[in-house]
Design an enzyme around this catalytic site. Structure first.
Site, PDB file in Angstrom:
ATOM      1  N   GLU A   1      -5.437  -8.105  -1.392  1.00  0.00           N
ATOM      2  CA  GLU A   1      -6.176  -8.079  -0.117  1.00  0.00           C
ATOM      3  C   GLU A   1      -7.634  -7.753  -0.391  1.00  0.00           C
ATOM      4  O   GLU A   1      -7.946  -6.882  -1.219  1.00  0.00           O
ATOM      5  CB  GLU A   1      -5.646  -6.976   0.806  1.00  0.00           C
ATOM      6  CG  GLU A   1      -4.291  -7.222   1.386  1.00  0.00           C
ATOM      7  CD  GLU A   1      -3.850  -6.121   2.356  1.00  0.00           C
ATOM      8  OE1 GLU A   1      -4.714  -5.475   2.972  1.00  0.00           O
ATOM      9  OE2 GLU A   1      -2.632  -5.924   2.461  1.00  0.00           O
TER      10      GLU A   1
ATOM     11  N   GLU B   1       0.838  -1.218   0.000  1.00  0.00           N
ATOM     12  CA  GLU B   1       0.000   0.000   0.000  1.00  0.00           C
ATOM     13  C   GLU B   1       0.868   1.262   0.000  1.00  0.00           C
ATOM     14  O   GLU B   1       0.775   2.116   0.893  1.00  0.00           O
ATOM     15  CB  GLU B   1      -0.944  -0.002   1.207  1.00  0.00           C
ATOM     16  CG  GLU B   1      -1.972  -1.116   1.129  1.00  0.00           C
ATOM     17  CD  GLU B   1      -3.050  -1.069   2.200  1.00  0.00           C
ATOM     18  OE1 GLU B   1      -2.773  -0.545   3.291  1.00  0.00           O
ATOM     19  OE2 GLU B   1      -4.153  -1.561   1.945  1.00  0.00           O
TER      20      GLU B   1
END
Ligand code: BGP
Length: 493
Positions: A390, A195
């Protein structure tokens, strides 16, 4: 051009689950491991709930110093994880039983270089991951490794000032090349930074930056991001050189943002806000800053120091694929005079509630159809293979009197998202894998609770760290096994 529509998941689709070292391993002071930034997050279930996210968004010097003090009485959940460090054989065996084709995990930088600036890596740490990969390969599970997942060495934050310091590029490159050399025969898929775009929200865990030190935080934030861009490009270069058949991906958090209404200001904001986030994938996938970056930096008073050669490196070594996390969507409201826009519990950014969506117990708005949009938007933009690294539902699970955990709500969440993945494949998106988040219960990144559970496997442990850590299969365990066995065709309970 062959206009045939792809109607099913590709034959070698990588189904699996995802975790991060700092959230599940534990063993924080074993095997020569050093302290990471994750190890200083404390949790106290008796403190007001509204404060549980505070440290995630801003870590202070005082909190770090207290955490380093051996006399501290506080509980630091990420030091304990779910004790995967001592249970990994049993856990990977359960992943194998579910039929995982892929396990996305991270290597704790502090197991390999405890402080981050050593000359030689820590052999015990390297051995630990050898054993993990061996277990995966035994069950035919392809590892996908995140090289930096919110767990950089604390020492690099404290003594070098984190990623704002250009030296971090060299330390990171050293760490990743050691990993490529050591695991070249075991690992083919690598992700450079988890991320990476979340440096926008939390500079400590993403870049080792303590806000108090920096009056012009935006400058430091973007300078750190630039150093990570160069580091990611260099990692891609060395990975390809050392492991010619490897595939390197970037990893971004993707929160679909929709206009709250058709008011022109809402439309404008729904374009501006995601652009700031997508800048990261533009740089990593295309190899250069998008043209809108200039105005953005000017408005933030950011003057990036870009050295000669940086842009060439970024241009020459873009990633092979794009991976992302997707949990929710949000609405954005640009015309503030509208009182119907109400603030939301969604974690990231300046967003409002979408009245059409349901919300998780942690305030995340659930939008499976948004995943199809996200996949199409990313594929339209980059035309590179996509991987969902995810996705999942954090929920409170209760064991019933028979010792069973009937998590139908989780099955429903995952099923709805998988249906939309298939729609995106029919739309023409090149999606090659899906690793749902937290395949085994572990510590939440943001709140440090374990009761925010995502797993197919229940871990007997509470938010204060008490419990036997015994593993129990939830109802979703058999369901996911069947999903994988049918390559995404049989989604029934
Ligand atoms: C992502 C992180 C993960 C993870 C997940 C769920 O942002 O990459 O590390 O934990 O979100 O978030 P949380 O654990 O806070 O529920």
């Amino acid at each position: 051009m062959n206009f045939e529509v792809k109607k099913t998941f590709p034959k070698n689709f990588l189904w699996g689950g995802a975790t991060a070292a700092n959230q599940l391993e534990g063993g924080w002071n074993q095997g020569g491991k050093g302290l990471s930034v994750a190890d200083v997050y404390s949790f106290d279930s008796s403190s007001p709930k509204e404060t549980w996210l505070d440290q995630w968004f801003m870590m202070t010097h005082k909190q770090v110093e207290e955490a380093k003090d051996p006399k501290s009485k506080k509980y630091y959940p990420k030091r304990v994880g779910n004790d995967f460090y001592h249970h990994f054989k049993e856990d990977i065996q359960l992943f194998g039983e579910m039929g995982f084709k892929c396990y996305r995990m991270s290597i704790a930088w502090t197991r390999i270089f405890p402080k981050g600036d050593e000359d030689k890596p820590n052999e015990e740490g390297l051995k630990f991951y050898d054993e993990i990969f061996n277990e995966c390969l035994k069950y035919g599970i392809e590892p996908m490794v995140s090289l930096s997942h919110y767990e950089m060495p604390l020492y690099l934050s404290q003594y070098y000032g984190g990623w704002n310091n250009r030296k971090l590029i060299d330390f990171y490159v050293k760490f990743v090349t050691v990993c490529f050399q050591r695991y070249k025969n075991k690992v083919k898929y690598w992700l450079t930074f988890n991320e990476i775009n979340c440096i926008k929200h939390h500079v400590f865990v993403s870049a080792g930056i303590i806000e108090e030190n920096h009056p012009n935080l935006e400058q430091v934030r973007w300078q750190s991001a630039h150093h990570q861009f160069v580091a990611s490009a260099l990692a891609t270069k060395y990975c390809h050189e050392i492991i010619p058949e490897s595939k390197v991906g970037c990893m971004i958090s993707y929160q679909l943002l929709v206009p709250y209404s058709c008011h022109p200001d809402d439309i404008q904001k729904s374009m501006d806000q995601p652009r700031m986030s997508l800048l990261f994938s533009v740089v990593l996938a295309r190899g250069y800053f998008p043209s809108y970056a200039s105005r953005m930096f000017e408005e933030k008073d950011v003057k990036l120091k870009i050295l000669e050669g940086d842009e060439e490196i970024m241009k020459m070594y873009p990633v092979d694929f794009i991976s992302f996390s997707y949990y929710m969507s949000s609405a954005v409201c640009g015309h503030k005079d509208d009182t119907t826009c109400s603030a939301t519990g969604n974690l990231l950014g300046d967003t409002v509630n979408n009245p059409y969506l349901k919300t998780s117990e942690w305030g995340w708005q659930i939008d499976p159809k948004g995943l199809r949009c996200a996949l199409n938007q990313l594929y339209d933009r980059y035309q590179k293979p996509l991987f969902i690294a995810e996705n999942g539902l954090g929920a409170i699970d209760k064991m019933d009197e028979n010792g069973e955990i009937n998590d139908d709500y989780r099955i429903d969440y995952l099923r709805q998202h998988i249906i939309q993945m298939k729609e995106a494949i029919k739309d023409g998106v090149d999606l090659f894998g899906y690793t749902s988040w937290g395949c085994i219960d572990m510590i939440s990144a943001s709140t440090s609770q374990i009761s925010k559970r995502y797993g197919y496997i229940y871990v007997d442990q509470d938010d204060d760290g008490h419990g036997t850590r015994k593993r129990t299969k939830k109802k979703s365990f058999d369901w996911y096994k069947q999903v994988i066995a049918s390559n995404g065709e049989n989604l029934n309970i």
